[in-house]
Enzyme design. Structure first.
Site, PDB file in Angstrom:
ATOM      1  N   ILE A 164       0.963  -4.554  -1.269  1.00 41.42           N
ATOM      2  CA  ILE A 164       0.116  -3.220  -1.728  1.00 41.42           C
ATOM      3  C   ILE A 164      -0.431  -2.789  -0.546  1.00 41.42           C
ATOM      4  O   ILE A 164      -0.898  -3.248   0.361  1.00 41.42           O
ATOM      5  CB  ILE A 164      -1.185  -3.916  -2.644  1.00 41.42           C
ATOM      6  CG1 ILE A 164      -1.924  -2.732  -2.889  1.00 41.42           C
ATOM      7  CG2 ILE A 164      -1.958  -5.085  -2.123  1.00 41.42           C
ATOM      8  CD1 ILE A 164      -2.873  -3.083  -4.140  1.00 41.42           C
ATOM      9  N   THR A 165      -0.374  -1.361  -0.295  1.00 40.27           N
ATOM     10  CA  THR A 165      -0.811  -0.559   0.704  1.00 40.27           C
ATOM     11  C   THR A 165      -2.389  -0.241   0.285  1.00 40.27           C
ATOM     12  O   THR A 165      -2.717  -0.014  -0.641  1.00 40.27           O
ATOM     13  CB  THR A 165      -0.157   0.664   1.031  1.00 40.27           C
ATOM     14  OG1 THR A 165      -0.334   1.602   0.035  1.00 40.27           O
ATOM     15  CG2 THR A 165       1.346   0.367   1.092  1.00 40.27           C
ATOM     16  N   GLY A 166      -3.061  -0.051   1.462  1.00 44.84           N
ATOM     17  CA  GLY A 166      -4.499   0.433   1.355  1.00 44.84           C
ATOM     18  C   GLY A 166      -5.212  -0.706   0.471  1.00 44.84           C
ATOM     19  O   GLY A 166      -6.305  -0.349  -0.274  1.00 44.84           O
ATOM     20  N   ALA A 167      -4.926  -1.726   0.805  1.00 44.19           N
ATOM     21  CA  ALA A 167      -5.781  -3.057   0.176  1.00 44.19           C
ATOM     22  C   ALA A 167      -7.014  -3.281   0.498  1.00 44.19           C
ATOM     23  O   ALA A 167      -7.789  -4.162   0.155  1.00 44.19           O
ATOM     24  CB  ALA A 167      -4.790  -4.242   0.288  1.00 44.19           C
ATOM     25  N   GLY A 186     -11.389   0.370  -1.701  1.00 46.13           N
ATOM     26  CA  GLY A 186     -11.534   1.123  -2.784  1.00 46.13           C
ATOM     27  C   GLY A 186     -10.464   0.621  -3.994  1.00 46.13           C
ATOM     28  O   GLY A 186     -10.439  -0.566  -4.355  1.00 46.13           O
ATOM     29  N   TYR A 204      -3.307  18.310   0.188  1.00 42.31           N
ATOM     30  CA  TYR A 204      -3.602  17.134  -0.693  1.00 42.31           C
ATOM     31  C   TYR A 204      -2.916  17.148  -1.835  1.00 42.31           C
ATOM     32  O   TYR A 204      -2.255  16.243  -2.475  1.00 42.31           O
ATOM     33  CB  TYR A 204      -5.138  16.716  -0.892  1.00 42.31           C
ATOM     34  CG  TYR A 204      -5.407  15.476  -1.596  1.00 42.31           C
ATOM     35  CD1 TYR A 204      -4.975  14.413  -1.019  1.00 42.31           C
ATOM     36  CD2 TYR A 204      -5.893  15.753  -2.932  1.00 42.31           C
ATOM     37  CE1 TYR A 204      -5.043  13.234  -1.825  1.00 42.31           C
ATOM     38  CE2 TYR A 204      -6.262  14.312  -3.624  1.00 42.31           C
ATOM     39  CZ  TYR A 204      -5.912  13.224  -2.993  1.00 42.31           C
ATOM     40  OH  TYR A 204      -6.014  12.094  -3.792  1.00 42.31           O
TER      41      TYR A 204
HETATM   42  N1  NAP Z   1     -10.808   8.387  -5.468  1.00 37.81           N
HETATM   43  C1  NAP Z   1     -10.353   9.460  -6.285  1.00 37.81           C
HETATM   44  O1  NAP Z   1     -11.150   9.799  -6.697  1.00 37.81           O
HETATM   45  C2  NAP Z   1      -8.773   9.274  -6.366  1.00 37.81           C
HETATM   46  C3  NAP Z   1      -8.353  10.193  -7.356  1.00 37.81           C
HETATM   47  C4  NAP Z   1      -6.942  10.189  -7.506  1.00 37.81           C
HETATM   48  C5  NAP Z   1      -6.146   9.680  -6.776  1.00 37.81           C
HETATM   49  N2  NAP Z   1      -6.747   8.618  -5.965  1.00 37.81           N
HETATM   50  C6  NAP Z   1      -5.461   8.093  -4.765  1.00 37.81           C
HETATM   51  O2  NAP Z   1      -6.095   6.489  -4.946  1.00 37.81           O
HETATM   52  C7  NAP Z   1      -5.554   5.904  -3.829  1.00 37.81           C
HETATM   53  C8  NAP Z   1      -6.489   5.276  -3.028  1.00 37.81           C
HETATM   54  O3  NAP Z   1      -7.631   5.768  -2.975  1.00 37.81           O
HETATM   55  P1  NAP Z   1      -9.126   5.292  -3.004  1.00 37.81           P
HETATM   56  O4  NAP Z   1      -9.791   6.232  -3.668  1.00 37.81           O
HETATM   57  O5  NAP Z   1      -9.288   3.977  -3.110  1.00 37.81           O
HETATM   58  O6  NAP Z   1      -9.542   5.725  -1.454  1.00 37.81           O
HETATM   59  P2  NAP Z   1     -10.352   4.709  -0.384  1.00 37.81           P
HETATM   60  O7  NAP Z   1     -11.419   3.806  -0.865  1.00 37.81           O
HETATM   61  O8  NAP Z   1     -10.600   5.604   0.914  1.00 37.81           O
HETATM   62  O9  NAP Z   1      -9.253   3.709   0.168  1.00 37.81           O
HETATM   63  C9  NAP Z   1      -7.984   4.264   0.830  1.00 37.81           C
HETATM   64  C10 NAP Z   1      -7.301   3.201   1.523  1.00 37.81           C
HETATM   65  O10 NAP Z   1      -6.239   3.695   1.790  1.00 37.81           O
HETATM   66  C11 NAP Z   1      -6.055   3.069   3.392  1.00 37.81           C
HETATM   67  N3  NAP Z   1      -5.694   4.050   4.335  1.00 37.81           N
HETATM   68  C12 NAP Z   1      -6.129   5.462   4.562  1.00 37.81           C
HETATM   69  N4  NAP Z   1      -5.296   5.826   5.612  1.00 37.81           N
HETATM   70  C13 NAP Z   1      -4.632   5.010   5.943  1.00 37.81           C
HETATM   71  C14 NAP Z   1      -3.421   4.854   6.882  1.00 37.81           C
HETATM   72  N5  NAP Z   1      -2.932   5.991   7.737  1.00 37.81           N
HETATM   73  N6  NAP Z   1      -2.711   3.631   6.999  1.00 37.81           N
HETATM   74  C15 NAP Z   1      -2.823   2.775   6.141  1.00 37.81           C
HETATM   75  N7  NAP Z   1      -3.768   2.654   5.097  1.00 37.81           N
HETATM   76  C16 NAP Z   1      -4.446   3.613   5.025  1.00 37.81           C
HETATM   77  C17 NAP Z   1      -7.577   2.893   3.565  1.00 37.81           C
HETATM   78  O11 NAP Z   1      -7.774   1.989   4.583  1.00 37.81           O
HETATM   79  P3  NAP Z   1      -9.219   1.934   5.573  1.00 37.81           P
HETATM   80  O12 NAP Z   1      -9.784   0.582   5.031  1.00 37.81           O
HETATM   81  O13 NAP Z   1      -8.588   1.513   6.849  1.00 37.81           O
HETATM   82  O14 NAP Z   1      -9.796   3.182   5.606  1.00 37.81           O
HETATM   83  C18 NAP Z   1      -8.125   2.052   2.330  1.00 37.81           C
HETATM   84  O15 NAP Z   1      -7.780   0.922   2.128  1.00 37.81           O
HETATM   85  C19 NAP Z   1      -4.952   7.221  -2.849  1.00 37.81           C
HETATM   86  O16 NAP Z   1      -3.714   7.109  -2.827  1.00 37.81           O
HETATM   87  C20 NAP Z   1      -5.484   8.444  -3.259  1.00 37.81           C
HETATM   88  O17 NAP Z   1      -5.118   9.581  -3.106  1.00 37.81           O
HETATM   89  C21 NAP Z   1      -8.190   8.516  -5.398  1.00 37.81           C
END
Ligand code: NAP
Length: 299
Positions: free
Chosen positions: A12-15, A18, A168
């Site tokens: 899993i990526t971005g683990a 969030g 985005y």
């Molecule tokens: N939040 C929303 O409302 C929402 C809505 C629709 C879709 N999404 C999608 O859901 C997914 C997760 O987002 P989230 O809301 O959980 O956001 P989040 O809390 O910002 O978490 C994002 C995760 O991705 C990692 N990440 C960011 N840039 C990276 C990079 N260059 N290399 C490796 N890891 C990286 C972050 O790592 P770090 O811990 O190092 O920052 C973090 O673990 C994303 O694909 C986003 O587009 C989110």
């Protein structure tokens, strides 16, 4: 949930934050072994230690990976390939939105590089390990933002054409097209590929753009009563990645633990094929350096 989740390996990526962190916690509770990808060694190891303390039987590993860097993705994929023969589940979750034009180390606009190109390369480099696993699943995080793209004139953005919402939305459309193109290409393999829309989530998302921008995003969505927790968003990720209900389903768009309709453009197979071809070129993949090429046929 599937009764055969124990001993299955999920990458899993971005683990580290969030939705990804909440999904990792749920999947660990179901008995899956996890390879946690992230760019922060400290946050990754902290999560790994917590999961190891809470789940005596699971195997948890942190692998450093900056998805915006093609070299970093190659190195992470190589490490995973060396240590694991089969991958049952891949969750392409990491994502970010950059409100100012920035370029990745490879010269691509950063939002597109992080959300789409990194995951395209990672998936391609791990694909032969996934294809060998029984009932394998690939889950890619989309967003309702993908609906805001009416047509795609060009995938790549220049400083002059940059618009933060446009890049985005296009990156999330690319995630969705990629999930569905994988489903088509893997039809005869024992692998399903689906997209997940997690909803609007109270996570760290967009915090990289400053506290003011992030607070506005949270408050606006709170007022509109749209905001859900990371744990609730993770339920749909886990539904796609490990539930009995979604076993064998492929090429679907899941929202709130059910099937939903993506935009018409996301279902455009010729656009998906065009994106696939360009992504091979942008990530430098070819017959010689992509292990899955012979197994799956990437071109
Ligand atoms: N939040 C929303 O409302 C929402 C809505 C629709 C879709 N999404 C999608 O859901 C997914 C997760 O987002 P989230 O809301 O959980 O956001 P989040 O809390 O910002 O978490 C994002 C995760 O991705 C990692 N990440 C960011 N840039 C990276 C990079 N260059 N290399 C490796 N890891 C990286 C972050 O790592 P770090 O811990 O190092 O920052 C973090 O673990 C994303 O694909 C986003 O587009 C989110």
């Amino acid at each position: 949930m599937s009764n055969s989740t124990r001993n299955r390996l999920c990458v899993i990526t971005g683990a580290t934050a969030g939705i990804g962190r909440a999904s990792a916690r749920s999947l660990a509770s179901l008995g899956l072994d996890l390879v946690l990808l992230g760019r922060s060694q400290q946050r990754g190891e902290a999560l790994r230690n917590t999961l190891s303390r809470q789940h005596a039987i699971g195997c948890f590993q942190f692998v450093s990976c900056d998805l915006s860097s093609l070299l970093s993705v190659r190195e992470a994929a190589e490490r995973i390939r060396q240590e694991h023969r089969g991958i049952d589940v891949l969750i392409n979750n990491a994502g970010a939105r950059f409100d100012r034009y920035e370029e990745s180390v490879d010269g691509f606009e950063l939002t597109f590089a992080t959300n789409h190109l990194g995951h395209f390369l990672l998936t391609a480099l791990l694909l032969d390990r996934i294809v060998g696993a029984p009932n394998a699943r690939i889950v890619t995080l989309s967003s309702q933002r993908h609906r805001y793209v009416a047509n795609v004139k060009a995938w790549l953005t220049t400083p002059e054409s940059f618009d933060r919402w446009d890049v985005y939305s296009k990156a999330k459309l690319a995630n969705t097209l990629f999930a569905f193109e994988l489903a088509r290409r893997l039809e005869s393999a024992d692998v399903v590929s689906n997209a997940v829309d997690p909803g609007i989530v109270a996570s760290n998302f967009a915090r990289n753009n400053g506290r003011v921008a992030w607070t506005k995003h949270i408050v606006r969505n709170l007022i509109h009563r749209q905001l859900i927790s990371c744990a609730r968003a993770a339920q749909t990720v886990v539904y796609a990645a490990a539930s009995q209900e979604t076993m064998g389903k492929t090429g679907k768009y899941f929202y709130e633990r059910s099937e939903a309709a993506p935009s018409e453009l996301a279902l455009d197979a010729s656009l998906a094929a065009q994106l696939w071809k360009c992504s091979l070129e942008w990530t430098g993949l070819n017959r010689k350096n992509c292990p899955a090429w012979a197994t799956v046929g990437m071109d």
